[in-house]
Every structure is written in C-alpha cells, then in structure tokens.
Design a protein around this motif. Sequence first.
Motif: not given
Length: 324
Positions: A7-8, A18, A48, A50
């Motif tokens: 995830v950006n 996030l 995830r 990040v």
Amino acid sequence: MQSFAYVNATSVDKVASLLGRTWDEAQVIAGGTDLVGELKEHLISPKRVVNLKTIPGLSYIRQDAVALRIGALTTIADIESNPIVQKQFAALSQAAMVIASPQIRNVGTIGGNICQRPRCWYYRSEDFPCLKKGGDRCYAVAGINRYHAIFGGGPSYIVHPSDSAPALMALNGRVKIMTSTGPKEVGMDDFFTLPETSVRRENILKPNEIITEIILPNPTPNAKSLYLKVRERQSIDFALVSVAAMLTVVNGVCQEARIVLGGVAPIPWRTPDAETFLRGKKISEAVANSAAEAALEGAKPMRDNAYKVTIAKALVRRAVMALG
Ligand SMILES: Cc1cc2nc3c(=O)[nH]c(=O)nc-3n(C[C@H](O)[C@H](O)[C@H](O)COP(=O)(O)OP(=O)(O)OC[C@H]3O[C@@H](n4cnc5c(N)ncnc54)[C@H](O)[C@@H]3O)c2cc1C
Ligand code: SF4
C-alpha cells in the motif's frame, strides 16, 4: 517470501489507518534495506506493507533559531553530505559516514536506521525461534555471544545496531511520532526500550505509529561532538563498540557532557556516571581515564565479549581527550 498487500501511503495523517493493531497485520517500509531482508528470511510475514516513500515532504534538513529538523525519510547520504550537519552536529555526520556502504546510505533513511531490527545471528536465522521471535529461549546465552550485550541484557542480549541512534542521543535529540490520535514528541532517551520491558521490540512505537521527524536542539556555544566506531572490517560492518559524545568545555573545564555507547547494549547506552564525573573537571589524560572507568562501571560481559569493555574504555578516553 510470503505474499502481502503493498500500500502506498499518501499522507502522514492517514498512515495510522493503513497500519494495524498488531505487527503481523502491517509493517512500514522506507528505504527497505532492512525490511526486505526480514521479509525474505521469513522473520516477519505481515499481511500489508505500507510504503512511506509516497508521502510527500518527509525528506528534508532544515534549521531554525532553535533546532535542526530532519524528516524521517531523509537518506543517510543526504545527512552525511549536509554542511550544517557537518559543521554543527559532527557526531551525526561522522556516524552517517560510517554506516554500511555508499549504496545503502543512498537508499536507507534516518527513520529506518533508528528502527532497524537487531543483527543477532540467531534472530536473523529462521532456524532459531528465539525469544525475540516469540520462542522460549535466548540462544546467545549458551551460544556464541561475542557480538552481544555487556550492559542491559536479559532476557534478550541484542545490541542496538544503529550508528545514528547513539549520535542522536548524545546530541540530545527528540523524535516526532505520528500516533492514531495525532503527533507527539519524545526524547531519544525515552524512545528505546530494554528487553526486560518488551523482549520482542526495541522502542516505544506501536504498530500503527511512525516516526515523522528527528529534532536536534542547536548546539550551545562551546559544545562539540564526535562519533568513533570500532568494527572488524573498515566497510559495511556494524559497530563492535562505538561512542558518541557531546562535551561543552570552557577554558579547558567541562561544563556539560553527554556520552553514549553503541554496540554494547540493546539500546544506545548513556553513561551517567562518566557524564557526572566530567562536569566541573579540567580535561586531562587522568580525567579522561577516570571517565572511561566510570562509563564501564557495572558492565557484565558474557563468555565471549569481555573485549568490548577494553575497546569501550579506549573510545571514551579518546572522545574526552579529542573534545576537551
Ligand atoms: C549490509 C548492511 C550493512 C549495514 N551496516 C550498517 C552499519 O554499519 N550501521 C548502521 O547503523 N546500519 C547499518 N545497516 C542498516 C542500514 O543502515 C539500515 O537498514 C537502514 O538505515 C534502514 O533504513 P531504511 O530506510 O532502508 O529502512 P527500512 O528497511 O525500510 O525499515 C527498517 C525498519 O524500520 C521501520 N521503519 C522505517 N521507517 C520508519 C519510520 N519512519 N517510522 C517507523 N518505523 C520505520 C521499518 O518498518 C523496518 O522495521 C546495514 C544494512 C545492511 C543491509
Ligand atoms: S540475543 Fe535476542 S535476538 Fe539474539 S538469540 Fe537472544 S533473544 Fe534472540
């Protein structure tokens, strides 16, 4: 490597949402020079990852009337080559210069450097499920412990691997953290945690928090600092022992001292007895020797690492003489 979502992140304000409530849920990546190794070696397997590099405006070095502010995504190379850092915050510039290799310094960030995970070889091998990975023992106690702690150990005996962290602590730095409820600041002295407090982590960050800035107060007149590092190889090697020191000396007399050892403890290790001893003393070889003895008072070497006591004393002595 186990698969994960990438995830950006686009803003500091939204990054907490996030991230997750546990370290297994999400981890942040900056330069990736440490995190990617951890993923590849199966030391961590978050759902995830990040990416912080897509957050604009986190790479900067700015000075105002009060302090120097360094954005968390500033690379080690940018810090190393910054003329203000070189002139006024020598300990940090000298520490940056001896981190890893030019390639790693071009990519690695200051935030990642102080949050990098331990280099203990048992931790870095997926074959050893030690305490730091949720296992039931520290393999270094009965194993090969020549690179481990002589202060602050137990139940894990890692040493903190960062070169910049002792320098930032000697320079009386502060860390700005973005939490789920907004920003907060803590002193470097309170940022790192000993294994007896949290054996699986090395600092106070929660899984949904990130560092956004390092703040260094402008040095007072007559304050000088340095960083000295002893390593086995002269390039791409972590410290066996290092010292970061800032002394304020007027007419040969020490007014103020902050001396921090690296490579000897699970956190950058302040030496309050040496600092107290130095205040008010005229710097001489005898005083530097006594400061070195005071700094290493209470060291508890393991079977293979008593040599660190000798090196640390020599470094403290050299630092005091060089800054006196
Ligand atoms: C071969 C080799 C030699 C090395 N030698 C040295 C050395 O001599 N001295 C030394 O000090 N270091 C050394 N290092 C470590 C290197 O300097 C660090 O890997 C680097 O500084 C980490 O920065 P990064 O941006 O790549 O961090 P990443 O790899 O992206 O992240 C490192 C860790 O910090 C966390 N993190 C990153 N940014 C933030 C942030 N803003 N807020 C909260 N958490 C964050 C990540 O989640 C991760 O856990 C070496 C590394 C290698 C691979
Ligand atoms: S020193 Fe820490 S990281 Fe190394 S084996 Fe012991 S518990 Fe694990």
